[in-house]
Motif scaffolding. Structure first.
Motif, mmCIF file in Angstrom:
data_model
loop_
_atom_site.group_PDB
_atom_site.id
_atom_site.type_symbol
_atom_site.label_atom_id
_atom_site.label_comp_id
_atom_site.label_asym_id
_atom_site.label_seq_id
_atom_site.Cartn_x
_atom_site.Cartn_y
_atom_site.Cartn_z
ATOM 1 N N SER A 105 -37.068 72.584 15.603
ATOM 2 C CA SER A 105 -38.290 72.097 16.235
ATOM 3 C C SER A 105 -38.170 72.122 17.755
ATOM 4 O O SER A 105 -37.076 71.990 18.328
ATOM 5 C CB SER A 105 -38.572 70.662 15.771
ATOM 6 O OG SER A 105 -39.672 70.125 16.472
ATOM 7 N N LYS A 106 -39.301 72.300 18.412
ATOM 8 C CA LYS A 106 -39.377 72.184 19.859
ATOM 9 C C LYS A 106 -39.965 70.830 20.270
ATOM 10 O O LYS A 106 -40.379 70.636 21.406
ATOM 11 C CB LYS A 106 -40.206 73.328 20.438
ATOM 12 C CG LYS A 106 -39.518 74.687 20.297
ATOM 13 C CD LYS A 106 -40.278 75.774 21.028
ATOM 14 C CE LYS A 106 -39.553 77.108 20.925
ATOM 15 N NZ LYS A 106 -40.260 78.203 21.644
ATOM 16 N N GLU A 107 -39.980 69.928 19.328
ATOM 17 C CA GLU A 107 -40.392 68.557 19.601
ATOM 18 C C GLU A 107 -39.144 67.670 19.607
ATOM 19 O O GLU A 107 -38.231 67.862 18.806
ATOM 20 C CB GLU A 107 -41.380 68.069 18.538
ATOM 21 C CG GLU A 107 -42.695 68.824 18.559
ATOM 22 C CD GLU A 107 -43.682 68.300 17.523
ATOM 23 O OE1 GLU A 107 -43.211 67.583 16.586
ATOM 24 O OE2 GLU A 107 -44.873 68.570 17.638
ATOM 25 N N TYR A 108 -39.158 66.717 20.515
ATOM 26 C CA TYR A 108 -37.956 65.914 20.736
ATOM 27 C C TYR A 108 -38.308 64.431 20.763
ATOM 28 O O TYR A 108 -39.386 64.038 21.211
ATOM 29 C CB TYR A 108 -37.283 66.307 22.053
ATOM 30 C CG TYR A 108 -36.912 67.772 22.125
ATOM 31 C CD1 TYR A 108 -35.669 68.217 21.676
ATOM 32 C CD2 TYR A 108 -37.809 68.707 22.638
ATOM 33 C CE1 TYR A 108 -35.335 69.559 21.729
ATOM 34 C CE2 TYR A 108 -37.481 70.049 22.692
ATOM 35 C CZ TYR A 108 -36.239 70.471 22.236
ATOM 36 O OH TYR A 108 -35.914 71.806 22.277
ATOM 37 N N ALA A 109 -37.359 63.643 20.314
ATOM 38 C CA ALA A 109 -37.464 62.187 20.433
ATOM 39 C C ALA A 109 -36.542 61.726 21.564
ATOM 40 O O ALA A 109 -35.388 62.158 21.644
ATOM 41 C CB ALA A 109 -37.057 61.522 19.119
ATOM 42 N N LYS A 110 -37.064 60.869 22.439
ATOM 43 C CA LYS A 110 -36.260 60.383 23.562
ATOM 44 C C LYS A 110 -35.567 59.079 23.183
ATOM 45 O O LYS A 110 -36.190 58.156 22.657
ATOM 46 C CB LYS A 110 -37.133 60.170 24.799
ATOM 47 C CG LYS A 110 -36.343 59.698 26.021
ATOM 48 C CD LYS A 110 -37.246 59.542 27.235
ATOM 49 C CE LYS A 110 -36.449 59.067 28.440
ATOM 50 N NZ LYS A 110 -37.281 58.927 29.661
#
Length: 216
Positions: free
Chosen positions: A190-195
């Motif tokens: 994925s190119k979505e991230y959790a900070k």
């Protein structure tokens, strides 16, 4: 007869004087009461006011290095800290380096990566009675094009050195606060991230400079 009578009268008078002296002696103060009282001895050391002793300064790098673990959500980071400058050289005016090496694990590990987006160090000098103004924060922020940050998932690690600058001469220690901002892939591709953000703090003693006038 008169001569004998006079002698008897003189003897009676002498006896009366002796008896009176004995009575007077019996009514007077006792011999030990006439003695001078013994002086009272005082202890100067006991009467002196107690002196406050400053507690020893904590130093997380007194052994040369220290290892910490910090957790941010699913990320667990193992961080080693050390300084290439000897602790007796950590004087107020010296440039005082703090180095670190970090590696992370993620749980559950489904193949997603962990990146360090930014590392920030804030140094706050203080002593036993007051805290001084914090030094300017130092920031290491990833500027790699096309990536969310530095890859820090095992077996890849992150290393950096931050510097603690000049502190007030009255400071006896400095609190070094680290903040780490991570980006974790939501899925392996994925190119979505959790900070996730983790923080850690070190207390390091400030050494007093040697007295130039002191004799060897």
């Amino acid at each position: 007869m008169r001569h004998g009578t006079r002698r008897h009268a003189r003897w009676a008078a002498a006896s009366a004087l002796v008896a009176g002296a004995i009575v007077l002696a019996g009514c007077g103060p006792s011999p030990w009461a006439l003695q001078s009282p013994e002086p009272t001895v005082t202890d100067p050391a006991g009467s002196a006011a107690p002196t406050d002793v400053a507690p020893p300064v904590e130093n997380d790098l007194s052994g040369g290095s220290t290892e910490r673990q910090v957790t941010a959500g699913a990320v667990t980071a193992t961080i080693d800290y050390w300084s290439t400058l000897r602790m007796d050289k950590w004087t107020p005016n010296a440039v005082k380096p703090v180095s670190l090496s970090m590696i992370t694990k993620v749980k559950p590990n489904d193949g997603q990566k962990v990146y360090l987006q930014k590392a920030t160090m804030l140094a706050v000098p203080a002593n036993a009675t007051e805290s001084f103004e914090a030094l300017t924060p130092q920031v290491d922020e990833s500027s790699l094009n096309g990536t969310p940050g530095y890859l820090v998932l095992s077996p890849y690690s992150y290393s950096q050195t931050f510097n603690v600058g000049q502190v007030p001469a009255e400071a006896t220690y400095v609190t070094v606060q680290f903040t780490f901002d991570y980006l974790v892939q939501t899925t392996p591709k994925s190119k979505e991230y959790a900070k996730q953000t983790a923080s850690d703090t070190l207390t390091i003693a400030i050494a007093q400079p040697a007295d130039d006038g002191a004799e060897d």
